[in-house]
Scaffold this motif. Structure first.
Motif, PDB file in Angstrom:
ATOM      1  N   UNK A  69       7.450  13.745 -28.984  1.00  0.00           N
ATOM      2  CA  UNK A  69       6.624  14.040 -27.820  1.00  0.00           C
ATOM      3  C   UNK A  69       6.082  12.747 -27.205  1.00  0.00           C
ATOM      4  N   UNK A  70       5.653  11.831 -28.066  1.00  0.00           N
ATOM      5  CA  UNK A  70       5.144  10.565 -27.561  1.00  0.00           C
ATOM      6  C   UNK A  70       6.203   9.774 -26.815  1.00  0.00           C
ATOM      7  N   UNK A  71       7.423   9.784 -27.361  1.00  0.00           N
ATOM      8  CA  UNK A  71       8.525   9.076 -26.701  1.00  0.00           C
ATOM      9  C   UNK A  71       8.848   9.704 -25.354  1.00  0.00           C
ATOM     10  N   UNK A  72       8.895  11.033 -25.303  1.00  0.00           N
ATOM     11  CA  UNK A  72       9.219  11.710 -24.052  1.00  0.00           C
ATOM     12  C   UNK A  72       8.144  11.471 -23.003  1.00  0.00           C
ATOM     13  N   UNK A  73       6.885  11.485 -23.431  1.00  0.00           N
ATOM     14  CA  UNK A  73       5.785  11.205 -22.503  1.00  0.00           C
ATOM     15  C   UNK A  73       5.916   9.799 -21.937  1.00  0.00           C
ATOM     16  N   UNK A  74       6.238   8.829 -22.799  1.00  0.00           N
ATOM     17  CA  UNK A  74       6.398   7.437 -22.370  1.00  0.00           C
ATOM     18  C   UNK A  74       7.556   7.282 -21.387  1.00  0.00           C
ATOM     19  N   UNK A  75       8.678   7.948 -21.676  1.00  0.00           N
ATOM     20  CA  UNK A  75       9.830   7.878 -20.773  1.00  0.00           C
ATOM     21  C   UNK A  75       9.485   8.491 -19.412  1.00  0.00           C
ATOM     22  N   UNK A  76       8.785   9.615 -19.440  1.00  0.00           N
ATOM     23  CA  UNK A  76       8.389  10.257 -18.187  1.00  0.00           C
ATOM     24  C   UNK A  76       7.469   9.348 -17.369  1.00  0.00           C
ATOM     25  N   UNK A  77       6.539   8.698 -18.060  1.00  0.00           N
ATOM     26  CA  UNK A  77       5.601   7.821 -17.354  1.00  0.00           C
ATOM     27  C   UNK A  77       6.312   6.595 -16.776  1.00  0.00           C
ATOM     28  N   UNK A  78       7.331   6.124 -17.476  1.00  0.00           N
ATOM     29  CA  UNK A  78       8.075   4.964 -16.974  1.00  0.00           C
ATOM     30  C   UNK A  78       8.705   5.272 -15.621  1.00  0.00           C
ATOM     31  N   UNK A  79       9.114   6.521 -15.430  1.00  0.00           N
ATOM     32  CA  UNK A  79       9.666   6.934 -14.137  1.00  0.00           C
ATOM     33  C   UNK A  79       8.555   7.246 -13.144  1.00  0.00           C
ATOM     34  N   UNK A  80       7.608   8.101 -13.552  1.00  0.00           N
ATOM     35  CA  UNK A  80       6.574   8.564 -12.618  1.00  0.00           C
ATOM     36  C   UNK A  80       5.519   7.511 -12.323  1.00  0.00           C
TER      37      UNK A  80
END
Length: 304
Positions: A272-283
């Motif tokens: 979950x932490x990794x997915x949140x980080x990846x999403x934030x890198x885009x958004x």
């Protein structure tokens, strides 16, 4: 005359050899693969991960990322317009299969896998690892000003708040109605909208509260906070646990069983932490979804 007698058999043997060789090569040809995704950031990242993994293993890939919501992607893969896309077990259970919530995530996964194979000739590969937890999101400035940290804290303020709801929510066991009943929340109004617009709406103060994926990068990008779910409404009785996993047409796996071998190693590798980080890198950092997906796969040695 003896030489002539051997010419025809030799020609036949040569023809048979090349015919067999051609069939072997033909049988080894990899089918083209159409990879799809829904329209929000997380799906764009995951769709590109799937596409990059397939391309890295010699498949020709046609990307159809950003198609739309759950129903659109499901209908596309059933028609054969897509071969694979990443879906969530909760969305499959309630939106597509119209089934009641199953509290146990593993049972949910097994139930949708079984039904998809029997009804749609689609199969689910290994879950990617993260849970897609839904939550109630509010502007941080409002949370700080009103000292709201838990969903139950909304009760005295709900009458002045407009809640924005993804258009998929009403299909999921009337989640909004159940949520309001569970917490005794009476909002001023509710605005159904496309999932991709809820953050823009709350940032522009068109709505005050929304239901969203807790892993979304836009939560940090728009300075929002996820309220604590004190009675644990989300993920228990009313909202199913959302695990993400590639859904693949079974006829593709019959032609190219290695597709499962290529995608399954990604199972359990995205927290979950990794997915949140990846999403934030885009958004938040405004990087391109495909680039973010590629960097992740390279750093984890999935592709070169």
């Amino acid at each position: 005359m003896q030489e002539a007698r051997w010419i025809l058999p030799a020609v036949v043997l040569i023809f048979v050899f090349f015919a067999v060789s051609f069939e072997e090569v033909k049988g080894q040809e990899k089918p083209g693969i159409v990879v799809g995704s829904k329209g929000f950031t997380e799906q764009l990242i995951l769709g590109n991960m799937v596409a990059l993994l397939m391309e890295n293993n010699g498949f020709k890939v046609d990307r159809k990322v950003g198609l739309g919501g759950t129903v659109i992607c499901h209908e596309a893969i059933v028609r054969g317009d897509l071969n694979v896309y990443v879906e969530y077990t909760g969305a499959a259970l309630t939106t597509i299969l119209k089934r009641e919530v199953i509290g146990d995530p593993e049972q949910t996964y097994q139930a949708v896998k079984k039904d998809y194979e029997e009804k749609f000739k689609l199969t689910w590969l290994k879950p990617l690892g993260f849970k897609e937890p839904f939550g109630i999101v509010i502007r941080k400035e409002d949370a700080d000003r009103l000292k709201i940290t838990k969903i139950s804290d909304l009760k005295p303020y709900a009458k002045n708040f407009v809640i924005g709801i993804s258009i998929e929510f009403p299909a999921r066991n009337s989640v909004f109605r159940l949520l309001a009943k569970e917490y005794d929340l009476k909002f001023k109004d509710q605005k159904p909208m496309d999932f991709g617009l809820v953050y823009k709406a709350i940032a522009e103060k068109q709505v005050d509260v929304t239901m969203a994926n807790s892993t979304d990068g836009q939560i940090s990008a728009f300075n929002l906070v996820v309220l604590e779910d004190d009675p644990r409404f989300f993920g228990l009785r009313f909202v199913p646990t959302y695990y993400a996993a590639p859904v693949v047409r079974m006829d593709l796996l019959e032609k190219a069983p290695q597709v499962a071998d290529i995608l399954n190693p990604l199972g359990g590798k995205i927290s979950e932490g990794t997915m949140t980080s990846l999403n934030y890198t885009v958004d938040g950092k405004k990087q391109v979804a495909e680039d973010v997906a590629q960097e992740f796969l390279k750093n984890r040695n999935f592709i070169k």
